[in-house]
Motif scaffolding. Sequence first.
Motif, mmCIF file in Angstrom:
data_model
loop_
_atom_site.group_PDB
_atom_site.id
_atom_site.type_symbol
_atom_site.label_atom_id
_atom_site.label_comp_id
_atom_site.label_asym_id
_atom_site.label_seq_id
_atom_site.Cartn_x
_atom_site.Cartn_y
_atom_site.Cartn_z
ATOM 1 N N GLY A 40 0.814 -1.204 0.000
ATOM 2 C CA GLY A 40 0.000 0.000 0.000
ATOM 3 C C GLY A 40 0.847 1.253 0.000
ATOM 4 O O GLY A 40 1.979 1.257 0.485
ATOM 5 N N GLY A 41 0.275 2.324 -0.538
ATOM 6 C CA GLY A 41 0.963 3.599 -0.555
ATOM 7 C C GLY A 41 0.683 4.369 -1.828
ATOM 8 O O GLY A 41 1.403 4.237 -2.812
ATOM 9 N N GLY A 42 -0.380 5.161 -1.846
ATOM 10 C CA GLY A 42 -0.680 6.009 -2.993
ATOM 11 C C GLY A 42 -1.261 5.293 -4.196
ATOM 12 O O GLY A 42 -1.309 5.860 -5.287
ATOM 13 N N ILE A 43 -1.714 4.057 -4.034
ATOM 14 C CA ILE A 43 -2.282 3.304 -5.161
ATOM 15 C C ILE A 43 -3.786 3.532 -5.196
ATOM 16 O O ILE A 43 -4.492 3.192 -4.246
ATOM 17 C CB ILE A 43 -1.983 1.797 -5.028
ATOM 18 C CG1 ILE A 43 -0.471 1.568 -4.956
ATOM 19 C CG2 ILE A 43 -2.583 1.020 -6.192
ATOM 20 C CD1 ILE A 43 -0.081 0.150 -4.562
ATOM 21 N N SER A 44 -4.273 4.098 -6.283
ATOM 22 C CA SER A 44 -5.702 4.409 -6.338
ATOM 23 C C SER A 44 -6.342 4.072 -7.676
ATOM 24 O O SER A 44 -7.500 4.404 -7.910
ATOM 25 C CB SER A 44 -5.943 5.897 -6.036
ATOM 26 O OG SER A 44 -5.353 6.706 -7.036
#
Length: 323
Positions: free
Chosen positions: A179-183
């Motif tokens: 996870g981390g800034g994945i959209s």
Amino acid sequence: MKATRLPLRLPVFAAPMFLISGPEMVLAACKAGIVGAFPTPNARPIEQLDQWMKTITEGLAAARDEQGANTVGPWCANLVTHSSNTRLAQDLELIARYKPPVVVTALGSPKPAIEVVQAYGGRVFADVINLSLAQKAVKAGADGLACVSAGAGGHTGFLSPFAFVSAIREFFDGEIVLGGGISDGWGMAGAIAAGADYVYMGTRFIPAAESMAPDAYKQMVVDSTVDDLVVSAGVTGTPASWLKPSLRLNGLDPDNMPDAPGRQYDSSASFAGKKWLDVWAAGQGLGTIHQTEPMADIVDRLANEYTRAMQRLQGLPYPQRSF
């Protein structure tokens, strides 16, 4: 031997979000074919957690009968194992009773959950933000790692997701959620190509129709960009990514945040009077979110983007022969 992949339409965990993820959101995510998760501290008192888990398990049983078992994703409970959580034993009793297929531990060692969850065939993922914690979790016997990287919302990480997953693959061949800034589906494809098995996606689902977020929070996520974020430990005691407009609305200056308070994560405590009730978190996935819509529609869009991203990867003229 590496575990069999979870049966999913897309390799996505709808990340467990504090005060946002509840039974309706979990059910909608699972029905759409991804992992639906919620933090157990969202349900207070313990009787509410019992009811939430009952609602989820009964709702998913009905969905499997209606949709077919192969179209419904598994659910996940996010368990706080920090020493300040006096309700941990009670949460574990309910986990043993309702048997979520996946449990993600956070803010502490995964040890308290491992024996309970693995005894009924479930998987324990440890939420980690650095290599030291990852190594400790693997040593403790975690089945997988939830790698919270730079760009994540809420209690965030600081490592590049690509560097983080590569470093972990040097010593761990179990399952990784990144996870981390994945959209969007493009970021999802990049994470899988980099070595992750699944992605953690939280901010993208804050404006979902099934989210517990207030309408004003959902609209702020739609209206904001990455420039509207600040990372600070001044709210909960742990560094977290906050929406600047939300801080200002609550009398906090994003450029001059208070010192970090003592860390207290007791799920037995009442929500009353907690200053973090009215300040809102988000990750760097902001800027690609343009409306509030049902979870099913969001997942459909993600699936389309992911397909296009994978087709693009397969169509690139690399690798080429050496000269």
